[in-house]
Write a protein that holds these residues in place. Structure first.
Motif, short mmCIF file in Angstrom:
data_model
loop_
_atom_site.label_atom_id
_atom_site.label_comp_id
_atom_site.label_asym_id
_atom_site.label_seq_id
_atom_site.Cartn_x
_atom_site.Cartn_y
_atom_site.Cartn_z
N GLN A 1 -13.88 14.85 28.56
CA GLN A 1 -12.43 14.81 28.39
C GLN A 1 -12.10 14.32 26.98
O GLN A 1 -11.42 13.33 26.78
CB GLN A 1 -11.79 13.90 29.45
CG GLN A 1 -11.98 14.37 30.86
CD GLN A 1 -11.27 15.70 31.10
OE1 GLN A 1 -10.18 15.95 30.60
NE2 GLN A 1 -11.93 16.56 31.84
N ARG A 2 -12.60 15.02 25.99
CA ARG A 2 -12.49 14.60 24.59
C ARG A 2 -11.04 14.47 24.12
O ARG A 2 -10.70 13.51 23.44
CB ARG A 2 -13.24 15.55 23.68
CG ARG A 2 -14.73 15.52 23.90
CD ARG A 2 -15.48 16.32 22.83
NE ARG A 2 -16.90 16.40 23.11
CZ ARG A 2 -17.75 15.40 22.97
NH1 ARG A 2 -17.33 14.24 22.58
NH2 ARG A 2 -19.03 15.56 23.24
N ILE B 1 -10.93 1.50 23.76
CA ILE B 1 -12.08 2.13 23.11
C ILE B 1 -13.18 2.38 24.14
O ILE B 1 -13.74 3.48 24.23
CB ILE B 1 -12.61 1.26 21.95
CG1 ILE B 1 -11.60 1.24 20.80
CG2 ILE B 1 -13.98 1.75 21.47
CD1 ILE B 1 -11.88 0.18 19.75
N GLN B 2 -13.46 1.38 24.96
CA GLN B 2 -14.51 1.51 25.99
C GLN B 2 -14.14 2.60 27.00
O GLN B 2 -14.99 3.43 27.36
CB GLN B 2 -14.71 0.17 26.69
CG GLN B 2 -15.80 0.17 27.72
CD GLN B 2 -15.99 -1.19 28.36
OE1 GLN B 2 -15.26 -2.13 28.09
NE2 GLN B 2 -16.98 -1.29 29.23
N PHE B 3 -12.90 2.61 27.46
CA PHE B 3 -12.50 3.61 28.45
C PHE B 3 -12.50 5.01 27.82
O PHE B 3 -12.84 6.00 28.49
CB PHE B 3 -11.13 3.27 29.04
CG PHE B 3 -10.77 4.10 30.23
CD1 PHE B 3 -11.59 4.16 31.35
CD2 PHE B 3 -9.60 4.84 30.25
CE1 PHE B 3 -11.26 4.94 32.46
CE2 PHE B 3 -9.26 5.62 31.35
CZ PHE B 3 -10.08 5.66 32.45
N SER B 4 -12.15 5.11 26.55
CA SER B 4 -12.20 6.41 25.85
C SER B 4 -13.62 6.95 25.83
O SER B 4 -13.83 8.17 25.97
CB SER B 4 -11.68 6.26 24.41
OG SER B 4 -10.33 5.93 24.41
N ARG B 5 -14.59 6.08 25.65
CA ARG B 5 -16.00 6.51 25.67
C ARG B 5 -16.37 7.06 27.05
O ARG B 5 -17.10 8.05 27.15
CB ARG B 5 -16.91 5.35 25.29
CG ARG B 5 -16.75 4.96 23.81
CD ARG B 5 -17.73 3.92 23.42
NE ARG B 5 -19.07 4.53 23.48
CZ ARG B 5 -20.19 3.87 23.28
NH1 ARG B 5 -20.16 2.59 23.02
NH2 ARG B 5 -21.35 4.48 23.34
N ILE B 6 -15.87 6.43 28.09
CA ILE B 6 -16.13 6.92 29.45
C ILE B 6 -15.53 8.31 29.63
O ILE B 6 -16.17 9.21 30.17
CB ILE B 6 -15.57 5.93 30.51
CG1 ILE B 6 -16.37 4.62 30.47
CG2 ILE B 6 -15.58 6.54 31.90
CD1 ILE B 6 -15.76 3.49 31.27
N LEU B 7 -14.30 8.49 29.15
CA LEU B 7 -13.65 9.79 29.27
C LEU B 7 -14.39 10.87 28.47
O LEU B 7 -14.49 12.01 28.91
CB LEU B 7 -12.19 9.71 28.81
CG LEU B 7 -11.26 8.91 29.71
CD1 LEU B 7 -9.89 8.75 29.06
CD2 LEU B 7 -11.14 9.57 31.08
#
Length: 143
Positions: A55-56, A44-50
């Protein structure tokens, strides 16, 4: 009784219908559930960074597959049978492979941040899932 002892973890079978994964330090803790839940939070955290990197689509794919691993492991804890248990863990394993693919793309791309820590944790989860699945299959067909 079949036993596998790796590091501080014991995989112990009691009868044909009950599989308990017990951490030697704390018998109420389920290690694979804990690891996959922690990994989901990291996904979840890395998805927020992306997402912040615009990079949705990649963030969404990583979010879905990275959180699905733990969801399927949690579901397996309440499986209706040993076959159902194995099936749910196989799904978790497939989601882990997909997540590894997305993390690998991030690492190899010159435009995206990598996350070697997440890749390392995921590899441990994949190995653990593989051992649990293998041992569970063997218990279905004892020699």
């Amino acid at each position: 009784m079949d036993e596998i002892n790796e590091e501080n973890n014991d995989l112990i079978f009691y009868g044909l219908n009950q599989l308990l994964f017990i951490n030697s330090m704390n018998t109420t803790q389920n290690t694979i559930v804990q690891l996959t839940e922690e990994f989901a939070l990291e996904a979840i955290q890395f998805s927020r960074i992306l997402k912040k990197e615009d990079q949705r689509e990649l963030a969404f794919q990583l979010f879905k597959s990275g959180t699905s691993i733990g969801a399927n492991v949690a579901e397996a804890q309440h499986a209706e049978s040993k076959l159902d248990f194995i099936h749910k863990l196989k799904i978790a394993s497939k989601e882990a492979r997909e997540t590894a693919y997305w993390l690998n793309l991030c690492r190899r791309s010159q435009y995206l941040p990598g996350n070697p820590d997440a890749e390392s944790k995921l590899l441990s989860i994949e190995k653990m899932l593989s051992k649990i699945i293998s041992t569970s299959k063997k218990s279905l067909n004892p020699k």
